[in-house]
Design an enzyme around this catalytic site. Structure first.
Site, PDB file in Angstrom:
ATOM      1  N   THR A 196      80.130  64.014  68.080  1.00  0.00           N
ATOM      2  CA  THR A 196      80.753  65.231  67.584  1.00  0.00           C
ATOM      3  C   THR A 196      82.257  65.203  67.866  1.00  0.00           C
ATOM      4  OG1 THR A 196      80.576  67.636  67.541  1.00  0.00           O
ATOM      5  CG2 THR A 196      80.308  66.610  69.685  1.00  0.00           C
ATOM      6  N   THR A 197      83.018  65.787  66.953  1.00  0.00           N
ATOM      7  CA  THR A 197      84.481  65.818  67.128  1.00  0.00           C
ATOM      8  C   THR A 197      84.879  67.162  67.716  1.00  0.00           C
ATOM      9  OG1 THR A 197      84.604  64.544  65.083  1.00  0.00           O
ATOM     10  CG2 THR A 197      86.676  65.434  65.939  1.00  0.00           C
ATOM     11  N   PRO A 198      85.326  67.198  68.966  1.00  0.00           N
ATOM     12  CA  PRO A 198      85.763  68.487  69.517  1.00  0.00           C
ATOM     13  C   PRO A 198      86.884  69.062  68.661  1.00  0.00           C
ATOM     14  CG  PRO A 198      85.614  66.831  71.249  1.00  0.00           C
ATOM     15  CD  PRO A 198      85.490  66.116  69.933  1.00  0.00           C
TER      16      PRO A 198
ATOM     17  N   ASP B 164      89.277  62.112  65.758  1.00  0.00           N
ATOM     18  CA  ASP B 164      89.481  62.159  64.313  1.00  0.00           C
ATOM     19  C   ASP B 164      90.781  61.430  63.981  1.00  0.00           C
ATOM     20  OD1 ASP B 164      90.355  63.050  61.705  1.00  0.00           O
ATOM     21  OD2 ASP B 164      88.827  64.613  61.853  1.00  0.00           O
TER      22      ASP B 164
ATOM     23  N   GLU C 126      86.030  50.029  57.297  1.00  0.00           N
ATOM     24  CA  GLU C 126      85.458  50.844  56.223  1.00  0.00           C
ATOM     25  C   GLU C 126      86.226  50.639  54.929  1.00  0.00           C
ATOM     26  OE1 GLU C 126      84.005  54.950  57.557  1.00  0.00           O
ATOM     27  OE2 GLU C 126      85.397  54.372  59.128  1.00  0.00           O
TER      28      GLU C 126
ATOM     29  N   ASP D  73      73.557  60.051  57.260  1.00  0.00           N
ATOM     30  CA  ASP D  73      73.124  61.432  57.280  1.00  0.00           C
ATOM     31  C   ASP D  73      71.923  61.614  56.361  1.00  0.00           C
ATOM     32  OD1 ASP D  73      72.978  64.188  56.339  1.00  0.00           O
ATOM     33  OD2 ASP D  73      74.634  64.444  57.758  1.00  0.00           O
TER      34      ASP D  73
END
Ligand code: HEM
Length: 818
Positions: A559-561, A629, A689, A765
């Site tokens: 998760t990205t804070p 991020d 990527e 996902d």
């Protein structure tokens, strides 16, 4: 000034005081009025009508009757107070029959007219199409808000939903949410405009408030502007006998079913049909009367459910027992939910939306509790006091729904016909005409909201139960909560959310978003999964339960804070919310690796068959990876790393670099990543990527614990990767679906597998790529299990966990004969 003048002035002032005092208590000397509140009239009156006045629980003690009311031309009485004689309690209902009611409205119709109109008011039995309000649109809006903000605001959403239902009830039309928002905000302004203002108490000041009058007229113009088109549409629809082509709005109620249909037919004696002005006023009043009252009730009920998770679970279980996990609660269903009914009644008791009923007026001199109520007196009934009285209710300040199932609330008559123990809808002839409908709205909304989501407080910002007056008695600081979707299937149904995700994906040239390297055995057999997953928002937390259901025993959640100053969210409070969300999972045991837990086995060592047949309580070991991020600065990345270090004892195991691969420079994140590694955090990087040889080389030279993707590697990069033996996280389905790799046969998995390069197989996902863990592994078959059984060292966990995983894999391999 002469001494004589001074004494005369002083005596005159004294007389004036005494006269005021006498007037204030007796209402100008009329006989046997209820005692008035002590103090100077103007001061007391202003205080009495001060915005916070109606929320003051001691008000009933402080004031007996106030015979001065809103304007000296019309005395008013405040009943009942605690020191008012007992008989008034039972007389309250009777007296209401004798009292007419006057309401200040903007250019509203005359009272006689209102009386007639109200008799044909909204039919309590009206059944609303759930599509209009309570159902999916409401839940979808909540979900979208949570996706955007990390939490939802209850009151605003409920107001909007109920307002849309009531617009439909009045005009029979389904209109766009944008239009509903405009109507809702205009009507809210209208409502607030009618609350008492200074000139109501001191008419002499009226000339100074000319600007207020202008404001009121402008508001009236806007009110007409947004409701008249609906009214005309409906009139055309009714006149045509129900021809949908005659109206530009979508008519969902047949002719005769909308409230306004009955008003079209109304012809008050001595005059013709109602004009547009009156029709708009009547419909506005109905929408206003129902919106805030119902929304306030839902907000207070949810406050207690958020702060008392056991109560919420009990309610959830009742709903599931009635409609199942995937069903939708209907009007008939909620009638079969006694605990839901008890929660709603207790909310009405403990938090009546209005502590006063609307202003009533005595049309003729009346006896009340041994006192005389003169004709023309305004009477303000303070109804909330009955529910605050310890002689009537045990522990009245406590919120205890059970009292309506087995306690002092069992036989309570909410309508006040037999006795007045609570009066949330008023009592007598002027009782709320939509009592049944209002109760139904609250029940349905609450049932659907609790059925769809688990409601948890925002860590560090617990709900504040302070009251404030805003027409109804609302929470001063509106309730905000985190919502965790209860069912995966329901969430996938929300097409809007999917749309948002698609937009997001579309922004990525290589479409690589998030992935879940997993290891598991083939489907059709007991599954033991090891899983890494990126969580893009708090809403993803529910996946923990889903994975546990698939026998996942180890999960890495990314998760990205996030920080959002406008709502006071810091990276820390975001992470606290994530941990809180994980702790709120109660269908499985979640091990976040806290020190005390490490003493026992972190994973479930029950026999494999008992795990798979569901007889053992499942336990899942969750480790958190905090993502940087690629849009972040060096300082911001460093803040995340420091946060990760501080939260190690809460299951944070490492750092991940992710985000839009064409944004940001590797050098920006290097200092934070170096520091993280020095401090012993695991590191994984989204790498390759997009074709960017320079960055790929730099990332490989950094020697991260794992890299993700590796889709756009050239020969030189492959060579380096293999020689460095950096483990690769691979995601087959997403790579194929996003056309990063044209077919499975061409996927670099094959080459890496043959080269015995360390790697873990992934799914992306599941919602976005319509894949599942089982489906992903079916692609590769049993060899994956063997492969990953030997790669447990790749996981970012401590040795105790790895040892446990080893035992589970070995045991599964034996049972499966692999
Ligand atoms: C939880 C829901 C509700 C509560 C607690 C509530 C409460 C009340 C109360 C206390 C009154 C004043 C009674 C009096 O003056 O003696 C009232 C009046 C009224 N309510 Fe409701 N109400 C609710 C829902 C609704 C809804 C959904 C509608 C419309 C569809 C509605 C329409 C009205 C109207 C038109 C009046 C004025 C009646 C009159 O002029 O005599 N109410 N309500």
């Amino acid at each position: 000034m002469e001494l004589v003048d001074f004494v005369a002035l002083w005596i005159a002032a004294l007389f004036l005081c005494l006269w005021w005092r006498y007037w204030s208590v007796t209402g100008g000397g009329r006989k046997n009025l209820p005692p008035g509140p002590p103090g100077w009239p103007l001061v007391v009156r202003a205080h009495l009508h001060h915005a916070d006045g109606p929320t003051n629980p001691n008000r009933g003690d402080q004031f007996g009757a106030d015979p001065r009311g809103p304007g000296p031309e019309r005395p008013a009485l405040l009943v009942p107070a605690r020191r008012f004689p007992d008989p008034s309690r039972v007389q309250c209902g009777k007296v209401c029959h004798q009292l007419g009611r006057v309401r200040a409205t903007l250019a509203g119709p005359a009272p006689e007219l209102r009386d007639g109109a109200d008799q044909s008011g909204p039919d309590p039995a009206v059944r609303m199409d759930s599509e209009v309000g309570h159902g999916e649109p409401h839940l979808t809006r909540l979900l979208n808000e949570a996706t955007e903000m990390g939490h939802v605001e209850v009151m605003r959403n409920c107001r909007l939903t109920i307002c849309s239902v009531l617009i439909c009830l009045c005009f029979g039309a389904k209109i766009s949410e944008d239009r509903i928002k405009i109507i809702e905000s205009v009507l809210k302004e209208v409502m607030l405009m009618t609350t008492p203002k200074l000139p109501d108490f001191l008419p002499v000041l009226l000339p100074l408030f000319g600007w207020k009058m202008k404001e009121a007229k402008e508001l009236r113009r806007r009110q007409m502007e947004c409701l008249v088109p609906l009214l005309r549409d409906r009139r055309a629809f009714v006149k045509s006998g129900g021809d949908p082509k005659t109206s530009s709005s979508e008519m969902v109620s047949p002719v005769g079913a909308a409230y306004i249909d009955s008003l079209f037919e109304l012809k008050p004696p001595g005059r013709g049909e109602l004009g547009e002005e009156e029709l708009v006023t009547l419909c506005s009043e109905t929408i206003n009367a129902g919106t805030d009252t119902s929304a306030t009730t839902v907000e207070w009920a949810l406050l207690h459910l958020v702060t008392n998770q056991d109560m919420q679970e009990k309610l959830y279980e009742e709903i599931v027992a009635c409609v199942g996990k995937n069903g939708t609660a209907t009007e008939e269903d909620v009638e079969k939910m006694p605990f839901l009914g008890a929660v709603v009644k207790e909310t009405f008791r403990r938090h009546p939306p209005s502590k006063f009923v609307l202003s009533h007026a005595a049309t003729k001199e009346t006896e009340l509790g041994g006192y005389t109520v003169p004709a023309d007196a305004n009477v303000e009934f303070y109804t909330a006091w009955v529910t605050e009285d310890p002689s009537m209710w045990k522990d009245p300040g406590e919120f205890r729904p059970e009292r309506f199932l087995t306690g002092d609330g069992v036989h309570v008559d909410v309508t006040g016909t037999r006795e007045v123990k609570m009066a949330p809808f008023g009592v007598g002839r002027r009782i709320c005409p939509a009592m049944t409908l209002g109760t139904l709205h609250v029940n349905l909304l609450l049932a659907r909201m609790v059925h769809a989501f688990k409601w948890v407080p925002i860590p560090g910002a617990p709900p504040d139960p302070t009251e404030a007056f805003a027409f109804t008695v609302v929470m001063k600081n509106p309730l905000k909560a985190i919502i965790l979707p209860r069912q995966r299937r329901r969430v996938e149904d929300y097409s809007l959310m999917e749309k948002q995700r698609e937009t997001w994906i579309g922004g990525f040239p290589c479409q690589r978003l998030n992935y879940m390297p997993t290891s598991m055995v083939p489907s059709e057999t007991p599954l033991y999964l090891v899983e890494f997953r990126y969580a893009e928002s708090l809403l993803e937390i529910w996946v923990v339960e889903d994975f546990a259901a698939e026998n996942v025993v180890y999960l890495e959640l990314r998760t990205t804070p996030k920080r959002n100053d406008s709502i006071g969210m810091s990276k820390r409070s975001y992470m606290e919310a994530v941990v809180e969300g994980l702790r709120a999972v109660n269908t499985v045991e979640v091990d976040l690796g806290s020190p005390d837990l490490s003493m026992e086995s972190p994973l479930n060592s029950s026999s494999i068959s008992s795990l798979c047949d569901g007889t053992a309580r499942k336990k899942i070991c969750v480790r958190l990876l905090l993502s940087l991020d690629r849009r972040e600065t060096t300082a911001s990345a460093m803040e995340t790393v420091k946060l990760a270090l501080e939260m190690r004892h809460l299951g944070v195991a490492g750092i991940d670099l992710s985000g839009n691969p064409i944004v940001g420079e590797w050098a920006t994140f290097l200092p934070a990543l170096q520091f993280a590694r020095e401090q012993g955090l695991f590191i994984t990087l989204h790498c390759g990527e997009v074709p960017n040889p320079k960055e790929i080389q730099a990332m490989l030279d950094f020697l991260p614990g794992r890299i993700g993707h590796a889709c756009c590697f050239g020969e030189e990069e492959w060579r380096k990767l293999k020689s460095y033996k950096i483990p690769v996280e691979i995601c087959l389905t997403s790579n194929i679906r996003t056309e990063t790799i044209s077919s499975i046969d061409l996927h670099h998995f094959v080459d890496l597998y043959n080269a015995q390069h360390p790697m873990v197989l992934c799914t992306d996902d599941v919602g976005v790529f319509s894949t599942s863990l089982s489906g992903e592994y079916v692609l590769e078959g049993a060899k994956c299990f063997i492969l990953h059984g030997t790669r447990l060292n790749l996981y970012f966990s401590d040795d105790v966990v790895k040892q446990e995983l080893r035992q589970i894999f070995d045991s599964a391999a034996r049972e499966l004969d692999l």
